[in-house]
Enzyme design. Structure first.
Site, PDB file in Angstrom:
ATOM      1  N   LYS A  87      12.278  42.796  38.722  1.00 60.37           N
ATOM      2  CA  LYS A  87      12.366  43.803  37.651  1.00 60.37           C
ATOM      3  C   LYS A  87      12.527  43.078  36.316  1.00 60.37           C
ATOM      4  O   LYS A  87      13.442  42.259  36.141  1.00 60.37           O
ATOM      5  CB  LYS A  87      13.566  44.703  37.941  1.00 60.37           C
ATOM      6  CG  LYS A  87      13.558  46.028  37.228  1.00 60.37           C
ATOM      7  CD  LYS A  87      14.684  46.880  37.784  1.00 60.37           C
ATOM      8  CE  LYS A  87      14.766  48.224  37.120  1.00 60.37           C
ATOM      9  NZ  LYS A  87      15.986  48.945  37.515  1.00 60.37           N
TER      10      LYS A  87
HETATM   11  C1  E4P Z   1      15.890  52.267  36.577  1.00 59.78           C
HETATM   12  O1  E4P Z   1      15.381  51.474  37.317  1.00 59.78           O
HETATM   13  C2  E4P Z   1      17.282  52.239  36.144  1.00 59.78           C
HETATM   14  O2  E4P Z   1      18.020  51.522  37.104  1.00 59.78           O
HETATM   15  C3  E4P Z   1      17.929  53.577  36.045  1.00 59.78           C
HETATM   16  O3  E4P Z   1      17.098  54.603  36.517  1.00 59.78           O
HETATM   17  C4  E4P Z   1      18.621  53.867  34.766  1.00 59.78           C
HETATM   18  O4  E4P Z   1      19.237  55.117  34.871  1.00 59.78           O
HETATM   19  P1  E4P Z   1      20.393  55.604  33.872  1.00 59.78           P
HETATM   20  O5  E4P Z   1      19.766  55.982  32.575  1.00 59.78           O
HETATM   21  O6  E4P Z   1      20.996  56.773  34.564  1.00 59.78           O
HETATM   22  O7  E4P Z   1      21.331  54.435  33.719  1.00 59.78           O
END
Ligand code: E4P
Length: 215
Positions: A87
């Site tokens: 990622k």
């Molecule tokens: C995506 O891969 C992130 O880990 C995540 O969806 C972020 O979500 P949040 O805005 O609830 O922190």
């Protein structure tokens, strides 16, 4: 549409896996910290533990923000388990790193995407997944779902194979809307997935059937 769970909590990942509808996992440094996972060795071990629970892709995020650092970290992550997806944040060095990993056959998830232009760049670099954060856009009075719609149109126009991974999903209606507008994946907290189960007419209908069955 694929369902990923957005957590580093092993019990929740197992619960979603046991439900039989889980296609993968996304994590991020904040989610790892929330579980109290500290230190490089423990973090790497935790990713392997997650991979051993699920049968789909597991996104593990790099911390470096320079190309060389992302490559070094990403290669170490990819070696951990065949299910690992590296990622990478949507920054200039990140786009170069996505291109590098694509050419090496390593899967990537381009994270922190908030505009159609960023999603276009991620697809051109060959990202396996692009993660538009719909909940965080909603939080600043911008329609997160319309970003998913825009990306869908752009990717379909040119046949990009990058999968749209709707991220920062907050509630069951986000999941339903994502499915309607053609997101390939939604990554959600367990609570949003299990909320899809609920309907008061199901509960009252079942109670009636069970009562009648005793008659
Ligand atoms: C995506 O891969 C992130 O880990 C995540 O969806 C972020 O979500 P949040 O805005 O609830 O922190």
């Amino acid at each position: 549409m694929k369902f990923f769970i957005d957590t580093a909590n092993l019990a929740q990942i197992k619960e979603a896996q046991d439900l039989g509808v889980l296609d993968g996992v996304t994590t991020n440094p904040s989610l790892m910290a929330k579980e109290g996972i500290k230190g490089q060795e423990n973090i790497l071990k935790h990713y392997v533990d997650i991979c051993n629970i699920v049968t789909g892709d597991v996104s593990a995020e790099v911390i470096a923000t320079d190309f060389d650092g992302m490559v070094k970290e990403g290669e170490a992550l990819a070696k951990l388990h065949p299910r690992i997806v590296v990622k990478i944040p949507m920054i200039k060095e990140g786009v170069k790193a996505i291109k590098y990993f694509t050419e090496k056959g390593i899967k990537t998830n381009c994270t922190l995407v908030f505009s159609a232009g960023q999603a276009l760049l991620a697809a051109k670099a060959g990202a396996t997944y692009v993660s538009p954060f719909i909940g965080r856009l909603d939080d600043v009075s911008t329609d997160g779902l319309s970003l998913i719609e825009d990306i869908r149109v752009i990717y379909d126009n040119f046949g990009y194979e990058t999968q749209i991974l709707a991220a920062s999903v907050r509630h069951p209606m986000h999941i339903i809307e994502c499915a309607k507008i053609g997101a390939d994946v939604a990554t959600c907290p367990l609570s949003a997935i299990t909320a899809l189960l609920k309907h008061p007419l199901t509960d009252s209908g079942l109670a009636q059937f069970l009562a009648d069955a005793k008659k």
